[in-house]
Design an enzyme around this catalytic site. Structure first.
Site, PDB file in Angstrom:
ATOM      1  N   HIS A  13      51.137  21.423  22.704  1.00 33.06           N
ATOM      2  CA  HIS A  13      52.309  21.395  23.580  1.00 33.06           C
ATOM      3  C   HIS A  13      53.550  21.884  22.825  1.00 33.06           C
ATOM      4  CE1 HIS A  13      55.640  19.095  25.650  1.00 33.06           C
ATOM      5  NE2 HIS A  13      55.092  19.747  26.652  1.00 33.06           N
ATOM      6  N   GLU A  40      50.699  26.456  23.830  1.00 30.00           N
ATOM      7  CA  GLU A  40      51.549  26.552  25.019  1.00 30.00           C
ATOM      8  C   GLU A  40      52.800  27.394  24.790  1.00 30.00           C
ATOM      9  OE1 GLU A  40      54.116  23.438  26.277  1.00 30.00           O
ATOM     10  OE2 GLU A  40      53.797  23.853  28.382  1.00 30.00           O
ATOM     11  N   ASP A  42      56.379  27.960  26.952  1.00 27.63           N
ATOM     12  CA  ASP A  42      57.302  27.852  28.079  1.00 27.63           C
ATOM     13  C   ASP A  42      58.144  29.116  28.031  1.00 27.63           C
ATOM     14  OD1 ASP A  42      56.704  25.154  29.008  1.00 27.63           O
ATOM     15  OD2 ASP A  42      57.649  24.460  27.166  1.00 27.63           O
ATOM     16  N   HIS A  55      61.832  26.145  26.036  1.00 26.33           N
ATOM     17  CA  HIS A  55      61.509  25.176  27.079  1.00 26.33           C
ATOM     18  C   HIS A  55      62.580  25.078  28.154  1.00 26.33           C
ATOM     19  CE1 HIS A  55      61.493  21.190  29.005  1.00 26.33           C
ATOM     20  NE2 HIS A  55      60.187  21.393  29.038  1.00 26.33           N
ATOM     21  N   GLU A 149      53.781  28.795  30.685  1.00 24.06           N
ATOM     22  CA  GLU A 149      54.488  28.186  31.819  1.00 24.06           C
ATOM     23  C   GLU A 149      55.691  29.039  32.215  1.00 24.06           C
ATOM     24  OE1 GLU A 149      55.843  24.083  31.510  1.00 24.06           O
ATOM     25  OE2 GLU A 149      56.970  24.295  33.384  1.00 24.06           O
TER      26      GLU A 149
HETATM   27  O1  G3P Z   1      53.553  22.286  30.927  1.00 24.93           O
HETATM   28  C1  G3P Z   1      53.045  21.003  30.754  1.00 24.93           C
HETATM   29  C2  G3P Z   1      54.157  20.230  30.272  1.00 24.93           C
HETATM   30  O2  G3P Z   1      54.652  20.968  29.204  1.00 24.93           O
HETATM   31  C3  G3P Z   1      55.178  20.128  31.355  1.00 24.93           C
HETATM   32  O3  G3P Z   1      56.283  19.549  30.892  1.00 24.93           O
HETATM   33  O4  G3P Z   1      58.646  19.767  30.497  1.00 24.93           O
HETATM   34  O5  G3P Z   1      57.072  19.806  28.587  1.00 24.93           O
HETATM   35  O6  G3P Z   1      57.238  21.749  30.104  1.00 24.93           O
HETATM   36  P1  G3P Z   1      57.348  20.265  29.971  1.00 24.93           P
HETATM   37 CA    CA Z   2      55.497  23.196  29.552  1.00 20.07          CA
END
Ligand code: G3P
Ligand code: CA
Length: 326
Positions: A13, A40, A42, A55, A149
């Protein structure tokens, strides 16, 4: 103990963000070396429409933007990434996430993580990050997936940017092509996922993220509807799985001290949806859970989710290895 079900995936993450500032290239490299299945990203856009890995749609929580560009905030006090072109973004440095209290003090969100050090890390573009991961895939002989994302499509759209189209075009030029490459596209906005599937006709695996309506995210998605049985059935028409918040599955402890589960995982499985909950942090456990291992046990052994987003990929990998999945 042997568990006769498919091994869950570990999604780093924001990288190995429990150990290094989120979304730095080094946090992704460390996660790759740890053996995370997916890394991941963002993604938001710059003013000149370049996808960058960040993010927030704002810059102030993880960069020194207020020092480098004083007075560039909007009237709501935020420094929007969309107001800065890539050359300006490159002048910023990333730090561990801070609580912004308006007093220019440096209070980390997570006290025991990487310390605040100025000018050590830069914001990567999506292209730079995917290039680095591709390089590591080659040099390590081990392919990590990417899990992208799309952040705040509505805000981008209102500012004149089609983030879905721009990011999909970028990814299609990478080694992560549809059909067979380890790549997921995730979004909180259901309309954006349907747009990718039915309008852009891009065949990436899609994950519908599920939040809470009270978070008032900048999306028209109704999470109460999406997480209902009928909502999950609807999601199965366009997505491969869901990414729920962990507290939508873990509801607390019963009077005997045992975890109580919602029916979300069982309902999702009924419609053949993968379940990848977020976010597993050893330094931010849900109320009632005492150890990270207890949290992992409930989700991975009891609930049998298909994967987890975690800031601590090494701990999840160790747990899964110990649990001897088939
Ligand atoms: O994308 C899964 C999780 O990361 C969603 O929450 O706010 O950390 O992007 P966030
Ligand atoms: Ca995310």
């Amino acid at each position: 103990m042997s568990n006769a079900f498919k091994k869950p995936i570990v999604i780093a993450h924001r990288g190995a963000s429990g150990y290094l500032p989120e979304h730095t290239l080094v946090s992704k490299a460390v996660a790759h070396a740890m053996g995370a299945d997916f890394l991941e990203q963002d993604v938001v856009l710059t003013k000149d429409a370049v996808p960058i890995v960040l993010h927030d749609i704002y810059l102030e929580s993880t960069t020194n933007v207020a020092d480098i560009f004083p007075n560039r905030q909007q009237s709501d006090g935020h420094f929007y990434a969309l107001d800065f072109d890539l050359d300006e973004i490159r002048r910023l440095s990333i730090n561990e996430r801070l609580i912004i209290d308006g007093n220019s003090s440096y209070t980390p969100v997570f006290e025991n993580r990487f310390p605040y050090i100025e000018n050590l890390f830069k914001i990567p573009t999506l292209r730079e990050e995917v290039s680095m991961i591709s390089g590591l895939n080659k040099s390590r002989g081990k392919t990590a997936g990417i899990y992208v994302e799309l952040k705040s499509p509505k805000i981008h759209w209102e500012a004149g940017y089609d983030i879905a189209d721009i990011v999909m075009s970028e990814l299609m030029r990478s080694e992560y092509k549809p059909f067979g490459s380890p790549i997921y596209i995730q979004c909180f906005d259901d309309a954006t996922l349907k747009y990718i599937k039915f309008d852009l006709k891009i065949e990436y695996s899609l994950i519908q993220l599920i939040g809470e309506n009270i978070w008032e995210e900048d999306t028209c998605a109704n999470y109460d509807e999406l997480k209902s049985r009928a909502g999950l059935q609807g999601i199965s028409d366009y997505a491969d799985g869901i990414g729920p918040w962990i507290e939508q599955i873990f509801l607390g402890l019963n009077t005997s001290g045992e975890p109580i589960a919602s029916d979300l995982v069982a309902n999702a499985k009924e419609f053949n949806l993968l379940v990848h909950p977020y976010t597993f942090r050893k330094d931010e456990l849900p109320r009632g859970i005492e150890t990270f291992e207890q949290l992992l046990r409930f989700f991975l052994i009891n609930q049998r989710v298909n994967g987890i987003f975690t800031d601590f990929p090494d701990l999840a990998i160790n747990f899964i290895e110990k649990s001897q999945y088939d």
